[in-house]
Design a protein around this motif. Structure first.
Motif, PDB file in Angstrom:
ATOM      1  N   MET A 260      37.836  35.593  31.307  1.00  0.00           N
ATOM      2  CA  MET A 260      38.520  36.769  31.142  1.00  0.00           C
ATOM      3  C   MET A 260      39.330  37.108  32.537  1.00  0.00           C
ATOM      4  O   MET A 260      40.532  37.778  32.556  1.00  0.00           O
ATOM      5  CB  MET A 260      37.278  37.956  31.099  1.00  0.00           C
ATOM      6  CG  MET A 260      38.122  39.333  30.929  1.00  0.00           C
ATOM      7  SD  MET A 260      38.851  39.335  29.242  1.00  0.00           S
ATOM      8  CE  MET A 260      39.083  40.927  29.357  1.00  0.00           C
TER       9      MET A 260
ATOM     10  N   TYR B  13      42.898  35.308  32.250  1.00  0.00           N
ATOM     11  CA  TYR B  13      43.727  36.137  31.379  1.00  0.00           C
ATOM     12  C   TYR B  13      44.357  37.295  32.046  1.00  0.00           C
ATOM     13  O   TYR B  13      45.486  37.671  31.958  1.00  0.00           O
ATOM     14  CB  TYR B  13      43.306  36.428  30.054  1.00  0.00           C
ATOM     15  CG  TYR B  13      42.810  35.182  29.231  1.00  0.00           C
ATOM     16  CD1 TYR B  13      43.806  34.378  28.814  1.00  0.00           C
ATOM     17  CD2 TYR B  13      41.553  35.020  29.240  1.00  0.00           C
ATOM     18  CE1 TYR B  13      43.560  33.322  27.926  1.00  0.00           C
ATOM     19  CE2 TYR B  13      41.185  33.803  28.303  1.00  0.00           C
ATOM     20  CZ  TYR B  13      42.227  33.057  27.690  1.00  0.00           C
ATOM     21  OH  TYR B  13      41.699  31.896  26.978  1.00  0.00           O
TER      22      TYR B  13
ATOM     23  N   TYR C 162      46.883  36.134  34.550  1.00  0.00           N
ATOM     24  CA  TYR C 162      48.192  35.920  33.859  1.00  0.00           C
ATOM     25  C   TYR C 162      48.843  37.048  33.436  1.00  0.00           C
ATOM     26  O   TYR C 162      50.308  37.274  33.540  1.00  0.00           O
ATOM     27  CB  TYR C 162      47.801  34.902  32.764  1.00  0.00           C
ATOM     28  CG  TYR C 162      47.403  33.394  33.114  1.00  0.00           C
ATOM     29  CD1 TYR C 162      48.004  32.795  34.279  1.00  0.00           C
ATOM     30  CD2 TYR C 162      46.704  32.748  32.284  1.00  0.00           C
ATOM     31  CE1 TYR C 162      47.513  31.518  34.729  1.00  0.00           C
ATOM     32  CE2 TYR C 162      46.288  31.597  32.550  1.00  0.00           C
ATOM     33  CZ  TYR C 162      46.631  30.948  33.563  1.00  0.00           C
ATOM     34  OH  TYR C 162      46.434  29.792  33.910  1.00  0.00           O
ATOM     35  N   LEU C 163      48.064  37.964  33.103  1.00  0.00           N
ATOM     36  CA  LEU C 163      48.810  39.330  32.616  1.00  0.00           C
ATOM     37  C   LEU C 163      49.305  39.889  33.865  1.00  0.00           C
ATOM     38  O   LEU C 163      50.677  40.347  33.862  1.00  0.00           O
ATOM     39  CB  LEU C 163      47.786  40.186  32.222  1.00  0.00           C
ATOM     40  CG  LEU C 163      48.300  41.397  31.788  1.00  0.00           C
ATOM     41  CD1 LEU C 163      49.388  41.620  30.651  1.00  0.00           C
ATOM     42  CD2 LEU C 163      46.940  42.648  31.031  1.00  0.00           C
TER      43      LEU C 163
END
Length: 107
Positions: free
Chosen positions: A1, A4, A7-8
């Motif tokens: 998690m 991600y 990356y966000l």
């Protein structure tokens, strides 16, 4: 998690930085510089794919953020272009030099 979310976060940072760059190139009329930058990024992307090199996820996130601005520009440009049929030539009003205007007004 956490990956991600990183990356966000990178996408948002890239999006904001590219947005500032895009806005400044639009304001200064140097849009070709932005498209040159996008073309180089696209060239790098396709070279990595062609030579079967691994693409870093950070690069892909940056490329998506950059593509967002190019796509939005192309969509805006398409909406702004009216269908060009026949345009009547515009007439310019005769302009006098300042000295002639003063003489004309004095008469």
């Amino acid at each position: 998690m956490a990956v991600y979310l990183s990356y966000l976060g990178l996408f948002l940072i890239s999006f904001i930085a590219l947005g500032i760059f895009y806005h400044n190139t639009m304001r200064n009329g140097l849009l070709s510089l932005y498209f040159l930058f996008f073309a180089f990024t696209t060239y790098t992307f396709f070279c990595n794919v062609y030579f079967h090199l691994l693409l870093d996820a950070h690069f892909l996130v940056f490329y998506v953020a950059q593509g967002w601005f190019v796509l939005s520009y192309l969509l805006k440009k398409r909406k702004k272009q009216p269908s060009r049929t026949y345009q009547e030539p515009t007439r310019r009003a005769a302009s006098f030099p300042v000295e002639q205007e003063k003489e004309y007004a004095a008469q």
